[in-house]
Design a protein around this motif. Structure first.
Motif, PDB file in Angstrom:
ATOM      1  N   PHE A  22       0.842  -1.204   0.000  1.00  0.00           N
ATOM      2  CA  PHE A  22       0.000   0.000   0.000  1.00  0.00           C
ATOM      3  C   PHE A  22       0.874   1.250   0.000  1.00  0.00           C
ATOM      4  O   PHE A  22       0.630   2.189  -0.762  1.00  0.00           O
ATOM      5  CB  PHE A  22      -0.916  -0.025   1.238  1.00  0.00           C
ATOM      6  CG  PHE A  22      -1.855   1.133   1.329  1.00  0.00           C
ATOM      7  CD1 PHE A  22      -3.135   1.042   0.811  1.00  0.00           C
ATOM      8  CD2 PHE A  22      -1.471   2.314   1.948  1.00  0.00           C
ATOM      9  CE1 PHE A  22      -4.023   2.118   0.905  1.00  0.00           C
ATOM     10  CE2 PHE A  22      -2.347   3.393   2.049  1.00  0.00           C
ATOM     11  CZ  PHE A  22      -3.621   3.288   1.526  1.00  0.00           C
ATOM     12  N   SER A  23       1.896   1.272   0.848  1.00  0.00           N
ATOM     13  CA  SER A  23       2.734   2.472   0.975  1.00  0.00           C
ATOM     14  C   SER A  23       3.507   2.763  -0.311  1.00  0.00           C
ATOM     15  O   SER A  23       3.692   3.929  -0.667  1.00  0.00           O
ATOM     16  CB  SER A  23       3.685   2.354   2.160  1.00  0.00           C
ATOM     17  OG  SER A  23       4.515   1.222   2.025  1.00  0.00           O
ATOM     18  N   GLU A  24       3.936   1.725  -1.036  1.00  0.00           N
ATOM     19  CA  GLU A  24       4.633   1.945  -2.304  1.00  0.00           C
ATOM     20  C   GLU A  24       3.704   2.570  -3.341  1.00  0.00           C
ATOM     21  O   GLU A  24       4.101   3.478  -4.073  1.00  0.00           O
ATOM     22  CB  GLU A  24       5.205   0.630  -2.861  1.00  0.00           C
ATOM     23  CG  GLU A  24       6.427   0.128  -2.140  1.00  0.00           C
ATOM     24  CD  GLU A  24       6.124  -0.721  -0.915  1.00  0.00           C
ATOM     25  OE1 GLU A  24       7.071  -1.067  -0.200  1.00  0.00           O
ATOM     26  OE2 GLU A  24       4.942  -1.033  -0.658  1.00  0.00           O
ATOM     27  N   VAL A  25       2.479   2.082  -3.384  1.00  0.00           N
ATOM     28  CA  VAL A  25       1.499   2.628  -4.325  1.00  0.00           C
ATOM     29  C   VAL A  25       1.171   4.067  -3.942  1.00  0.00           C
ATOM     30  O   VAL A  25       1.166   4.966  -4.787  1.00  0.00           O
ATOM     31  CB  VAL A  25       0.231   1.753  -4.376  1.00  0.00           C
ATOM     32  CG1 VAL A  25      -0.837   2.389  -5.255  1.00  0.00           C
ATOM     33  CG2 VAL A  25       0.572   0.346  -4.871  1.00  0.00           C
ATOM     34  N   ARG A  26       0.919   4.291  -2.665  1.00  0.00           N
ATOM     35  CA  ARG A  26       0.610   5.646  -2.181  1.00  0.00           C
ATOM     36  C   ARG A  26       1.716   6.630  -2.546  1.00  0.00           C
ATOM     37  O   ARG A  26       1.466   7.716  -3.061  1.00  0.00           O
ATOM     38  CB  ARG A  26       0.424   5.605  -0.670  1.00  0.00           C
ATOM     39  CG  ARG A  26       0.155   6.971  -0.050  1.00  0.00           C
ATOM     40  CD  ARG A  26       0.489   7.001   1.424  1.00  0.00           C
ATOM     41  NE  ARG A  26       1.912   6.727   1.608  1.00  0.00           N
ATOM     42  CZ  ARG A  26       2.410   6.030   2.643  1.00  0.00           C
ATOM     43  NH1 ARG A  26       1.624   5.542   3.568  1.00  0.00           N
ATOM     44  NH2 ARG A  26       3.704   5.822   2.733  1.00  0.00           N
ATOM     45  N   ASP A  27       2.963   6.236  -2.262  1.00  0.00           N
ATOM     46  CA  ASP A  27       4.094   7.129  -2.531  1.00  0.00           C
ATOM     47  C   ASP A  27       4.275   7.388  -4.027  1.00  0.00           C
ATOM     48  O   ASP A  27       4.579   8.502  -4.437  1.00  0.00           O
ATOM     49  CB  ASP A  27       5.376   6.554  -1.928  1.00  0.00           C
ATOM     50  CG  ASP A  27       5.342   6.523  -0.407  1.00  0.00           C
ATOM     51  OD1 ASP A  27       4.448   7.142   0.203  1.00  0.00           O
ATOM     52  OD2 ASP A  27       6.218   5.843   0.178  1.00  0.00           O
ATOM     53  N   ALA A  28       4.093   6.358  -4.836  1.00  0.00           N
ATOM     54  CA  ALA A  28       4.239   6.520  -6.293  1.00  0.00           C
ATOM     55  C   ALA A  28       3.177   7.460  -6.851  1.00  0.00           C
ATOM     56  O   ALA A  28       3.458   8.237  -7.764  1.00  0.00           O
ATOM     57  CB  ALA A  28       4.165   5.165  -6.985  1.00  0.00           C
ATOM     58  N   LEU A  29       1.973   7.396  -6.301  1.00  0.00           N
ATOM     59  CA  LEU A  29       0.892   8.275  -6.758  1.00  0.00           C
ATOM     60  C   LEU A  29       0.979   9.668  -6.151  1.00  0.00           C
ATOM     61  O   LEU A  29       0.384  10.618  -6.666  1.00  0.00           O
ATOM     62  CB  LEU A  29      -0.472   7.677  -6.419  1.00  0.00           C
ATOM     63  CG  LEU A  29      -0.854   6.372  -7.106  1.00  0.00           C
ATOM     64  CD1 LEU A  29      -2.235   5.926  -6.644  1.00  0.00           C
ATOM     65  CD2 LEU A  29      -0.818   6.518  -8.602  1.00  0.00           C
ATOM     66  N   GLY A  30       1.678   9.787  -5.024  1.00  0.00           N
ATOM     67  CA  GLY A  30       1.777  11.080  -4.351  1.00  0.00           C
ATOM     68  C   GLY A  30       0.471  11.514  -3.722  1.00  0.00           C
ATOM     69  O   GLY A  30       0.116  12.693  -3.764  1.00  0.00           O
ATOM     70  N   VAL A  31      -0.272  10.545  -3.160  1.00  0.00           N
ATOM     71  CA  VAL A  31      -1.557  10.844  -2.521  1.00  0.00           C
ATOM     72  C   VAL A  31      -1.493  10.452  -1.047  1.00  0.00           C
ATOM     73  O   VAL A  31      -0.578   9.772  -0.611  1.00  0.00           O
ATOM     74  CB  VAL A  31      -2.732  10.105  -3.215  1.00  0.00           C
ATOM     75  CG1 VAL A  31      -2.868  10.571  -4.653  1.00  0.00           C
ATOM     76  CG2 VAL A  31      -2.563   8.601  -3.145  1.00  0.00           C
ATOM     77  N   SER A  32      -2.502  10.861  -0.312  1.00  0.00           N
ATOM     78  CA  SER A  32      -2.584  10.515   1.106  1.00  0.00           C
ATOM     79  C   SER A  32      -3.145   9.103   1.274  1.00  0.00           C
ATOM     80  O   SER A  32      -3.712   8.525   0.341  1.00  0.00           O
ATOM     81  CB  SER A  32      -3.485  11.505   1.841  1.00  0.00           C
ATOM     82  OG  SER A  32      -4.820  11.380   1.368  1.00  0.00           O
ATOM     83  N   ASP A  33      -3.000   8.567   2.491  1.00  0.00           N
ATOM     84  CA  ASP A  33      -3.567   7.255   2.804  1.00  0.00           C
ATOM     85  C   ASP A  33      -5.071   7.235   2.536  1.00  0.00           C
ATOM     86  O   ASP A  33      -5.593   6.281   1.968  1.00  0.00           O
ATOM     87  CB  ASP A  33      -3.330   6.883   4.274  1.00  0.00           C
ATOM     88  CG  ASP A  33      -1.897   6.476   4.570  1.00  0.00           C
ATOM     89  OD1 ASP A  33      -1.095   6.353   3.624  1.00  0.00           O
ATOM     90  OD2 ASP A  33      -1.596   6.261   5.757  1.00  0.00           O
ATOM     91  N   SER A  34      -5.760   8.287   2.945  1.00  0.00           N
ATOM     92  CA  SER A  34      -7.222   8.303   2.806  1.00  0.00           C
ATOM     93  C   SER A  34      -7.651   8.334   1.339  1.00  0.00           C
ATOM     94  O   SER A  34      -8.615   7.670   0.955  1.00  0.00           O
ATOM     95  CB  SER A  34      -7.842   9.463   3.575  1.00  0.00           C
ATOM     96  OG  SER A  34      -7.410  10.699   3.064  1.00  0.00           O
ATOM     97  N   VAL A  35      -6.935   9.092   0.512  1.00  0.00           N
ATOM     98  CA  VAL A  35      -7.271   9.150  -0.914  1.00  0.00           C
ATOM     99  C   VAL A  35      -7.083   7.776  -1.547  1.00  0.00           C
ATOM    100  O   VAL A  35      -7.963   7.276  -2.261  1.00  0.00           O
ATOM    101  CB  VAL A  35      -6.420  10.217  -1.650  1.00  0.00           C
ATOM    102  CG1 VAL A  35      -6.533  10.070  -3.161  1.00  0.00           C
ATOM    103  CG2 VAL A  35      -6.840  11.615  -1.214  1.00  0.00           C
ATOM    104  N   LEU A  36      -5.945   7.140  -1.267  1.00  0.00           N
ATOM    105  CA  LEU A  36      -5.705   5.816  -1.837  1.00  0.00           C
ATOM    106  C   LEU A  36      -6.688   4.797  -1.285  1.00  0.00           C
ATOM    107  O   LEU A  36      -7.203   3.963  -2.029  1.00  0.00           O
ATOM    108  CB  LEU A  36      -4.263   5.360  -1.601  1.00  0.00           C
ATOM    109  CG  LEU A  36      -3.915   3.992  -2.197  1.00  0.00           C
ATOM    110  CD1 LEU A  36      -4.206   3.933  -3.692  1.00  0.00           C
ATOM    111  CD2 LEU A  36      -2.462   3.649  -1.907  1.00  0.00           C
ATOM    112  N   SER A  37      -6.977   4.861   0.001  1.00  0.00           N
ATOM    113  CA  SER A  37      -7.925   3.922   0.607  1.00  0.00           C
ATOM    114  C   SER A  37      -9.284   3.966  -0.079  1.00  0.00           C
ATOM    115  O   SER A  37      -9.903   2.925  -0.316  1.00  0.00           O
ATOM    116  CB  SER A  37      -8.106   4.214   2.097  1.00  0.00           C
ATOM    117  OG  SER A  37      -6.942   3.910   2.805  1.00  0.00           O
TER     118      SER A  37
END
Length: 92
Positions: A22-37
């Motif tokens: 999850f954290s790799e995807v979040r960081d690659a997209l440059g979004v917050s945890d809540s946005v990715l969730s």
């Protein structure tokens, strides 16, 4: 379902791997945890994404994987985008 930018990026990232954290995807997209969730939840409810949680050294790590249904949907979506681009006279 896949067309919104963040969802398309998630699916594209996962298409070439078995799974990603999850954290790799979040960081690659440059979004917050809540946005990715929120995006993960939509894709998971559609059956396009599998979510797995693992505990290691008292820490929970979340893994994301594209399901066969998700791979099929992504392939169909990209094919349609190519068709639209060709109809508009655009090429790769």
């Amino acid at each position: 379902m896949i067309h919104p930018y963040n969802r398309l990026q998630v699916c594209a990232m996962l298409s070439s791997v078995e799974s990603l954290g999850f954290s790799e995807v979040r960081d690659a997209l440059g979004v917050s945890d809540s946005v990715l969730s929120k995006q993960v939840k939509v894709l998971q409810e559609a059956g396009y994404l599998a979510v797995r949680k693992e505990t290691h050294n008292s820490r929970v790590r979340t893994w994301l994987a594209l399901t066969p249904k998700g791979r099929k949907a992504l392939t169909a979506h990209l094919s349609e985008l190519r068709r639209i681009a060709e109809a508009a006279g655009l090429r790769d």
